[in-house]
Design a protein around this motif. Structure first.
Motif, PDB file in Angstrom:
ATOM      1  N   GLY A 123      57.387  13.758   0.408  1.00  0.00           N
ATOM      2  CA  GLY A 123      57.239  14.954   1.230  1.00  0.00           C
ATOM      3  C   GLY A 123      57.754  16.211   0.563  1.00  0.00           C
ATOM      4  O   GLY A 123      57.584  17.305   1.098  1.00  0.00           O
ATOM      5  N   ASN A 124      58.360  16.080  -0.616  1.00  0.00           N
ATOM      6  CA  ASN A 124      58.809  17.259  -1.353  1.00  0.00           C
ATOM      7  C   ASN A 124      57.621  18.046  -1.873  1.00  0.00           C
ATOM      8  O   ASN A 124      56.606  17.470  -2.269  1.00  0.00           O
ATOM      9  CB  ASN A 124      59.699  16.853  -2.527  1.00  0.00           C
ATOM     10  N   LEU A 178      58.069   5.354  -9.731  1.00  0.00           N
ATOM     11  CA  LEU A 178      57.946   6.328  -8.643  1.00  0.00           C
ATOM     12  C   LEU A 178      56.626   7.086  -8.735  1.00  0.00           C
ATOM     13  O   LEU A 178      55.965   7.332  -7.721  1.00  0.00           O
ATOM     14  CB  LEU A 178      59.117   7.318  -8.685  1.00  0.00           C
ATOM     15  N   PHE A 179      56.233   7.453  -9.957  1.00  0.00           N
ATOM     16  CA  PHE A 179      54.965   8.155 -10.154  1.00  0.00           C
ATOM     17  C   PHE A 179      53.782   7.189 -10.034  1.00  0.00           C
ATOM     18  O   PHE A 179      52.760   7.522  -9.431  1.00  0.00           O
ATOM     19  CB  PHE A 179      54.948   8.845 -11.517  1.00  0.00           C
ATOM     20  N   ASP A 180      53.928   5.988 -10.602  1.00  0.00           N
ATOM     21  CA  ASP A 180      52.845   5.009 -10.566  1.00  0.00           C
ATOM     22  C   ASP A 180      52.472   4.634  -9.132  1.00  0.00           C
ATOM     23  O   ASP A 180      51.308   4.367  -8.830  1.00  0.00           O
ATOM     24  CB  ASP A 180      53.248   3.738 -11.325  1.00  0.00           C
ATOM     25  N   ASN A 187      54.302  17.369  -9.178  1.00  0.00           N
ATOM     26  CA  ASN A 187      54.932  18.682  -9.049  1.00  0.00           C
ATOM     27  C   ASN A 187      56.341  18.605  -8.460  1.00  0.00           C
ATOM     28  O   ASN A 187      56.994  19.634  -8.257  1.00  0.00           O
ATOM     29  CB  ASN A 187      54.061  19.647  -8.230  1.00  0.00           C
ATOM     30  N   ALA A 188      56.803  17.383  -8.190  1.00  0.00           N
ATOM     31  CA  ALA A 188      58.178  17.196  -7.726  1.00  0.00           C
ATOM     32  C   ALA A 188      58.992  16.451  -8.783  1.00  0.00           C
ATOM     33  O   ALA A 188      59.943  15.737  -8.468  1.00  0.00           O
ATOM     34  CB  ALA A 188      58.203  16.437  -6.403  1.00  0.00           C
ATOM     35  N   THR A 192      62.808  13.582  -9.794  1.00  0.00           N
ATOM     36  CA  THR A 192      63.029  12.415 -10.647  1.00  0.00           C
ATOM     37  C   THR A 192      63.953  12.755 -11.815  1.00  0.00           C
ATOM     38  O   THR A 192      64.712  11.898 -12.270  1.00  0.00           O
ATOM     39  CB  THR A 192      61.698  11.859 -11.183  1.00  0.00           C
ATOM     40  N   ASP A 193      63.886  13.994 -12.296  1.00  0.00           N
ATOM     41  CA  ASP A 193      64.839  14.415 -13.336  1.00  0.00           C
ATOM     42  C   ASP A 193      66.267  14.314 -12.808  1.00  0.00           C
ATOM     43  O   ASP A 193      67.184  13.877 -13.521  1.00  0.00           O
ATOM     44  CB  ASP A 193      64.554  15.853 -13.775  1.00  0.00           C
TER      45      ASP A 193
END
Length: 234
Positions: A123-124, A178-180, A187-188, A192-193
């Protein structure tokens, strides 16, 4: 939770922060976490007999208030629906991907379909149109049940950790998951960084506890203000 209970929660969170990296305090850390976490979910989760912060959010919460967007509060305009979705998703992905390297609760028991929601991410960085869509469509009862399932799984994950594991850093292959799995959008990536620099302790002290606490308090302020506006229209 009244003011005294909130003060106690914050004080206990400070204690948790102080002891969580000490292997000799492992048992105490787990018990304190479970106590803190229980106060952020339905009272059915912790079986403490105490009213929780989520209980306070849900008390007298009708669907109109739940879905109201934009919310006219100083610190957020997002709906209660969005806030509850957001904290459930953040807890689910951080506990089950980043800590346990296991399946997200979202993809068990058909929660994704039950909630009637096209979004699987945190939701970010959502647009206003996307927040409005989520707020109007998501199934109220299924979202509450999903969040309860997430809370129960978190307690299981944390109870299985061994002394010394709180110091472990987040593994980069889990960040990639998380991306997969579309848990976080491209764009968030700032999120994750941030998580990639954390230890397991860091995830416990924010996503699993403090993050929930902050957003549930926002939900209460949204509800209270909306109800006052209904009672005292201009």
């Amino acid at each position: 939770m009244d003011l005294k209970q909130r003060e106690a929660w914050n004080e206990n969170h400070k204690i948790l922060t102080e002891i969580i990296l000490k292997p000799e305090e492992h048992s105490r850390t787990i018990q304190l976490f479970l106590s803190q976490h229980a106060l952020l979910h339905s009272s059915a989760i912790g079986n403490t007999g105490k009213l929780t912060l989520e209980d306070e959010v849900l008390a007298n919460l009708d669907e109109k208030t739940f879905r109201n967007y934009p919310a006219a509060t100083p610190d957020t305009k997002n709906s209660i629906a969005w806030h509850l979705w957001h904290i459930a998703r953040i807890e689910d992905m951080t506990m089950n991907i980043l800590i346990a390297n296991d399946q997200q609760v979202l993809f068990t028991q058909s929660w994704y379909e039950k909630m009637n929601n096209d979004f699987s991410h945190s939701g970010n960085n959502m647009s206003e149109a996307e927040i409005a869509e989520l707020s109007s469509r998501i199934d109220f009862h299924s979202l509450i049940a999903y969040r309860e399932a997430v809370g129960r799984q978190t307690r299981q994950v944390l109870s299985l950790l061994k002394p010394g594991q709180f110091k472990l850093k987040v593994e980069q292959n889990r960040i990639k998951r998380l991306f997969d799995e579309n848990a976080v959008t491209q764009n968030a990536n700032w999120l994750t960084d941030y998580w990639s620099k954390k230890s397991i302790a860091g995830l416990i002290l924010m996503p699993a506890t403090r993050h929930n606490y902050l957003h549930l308090n926002k939900c209460i302020r949204i509800k209270d203000k909306f109800h006052k506006q209904i009672k005292n229209p201009l």
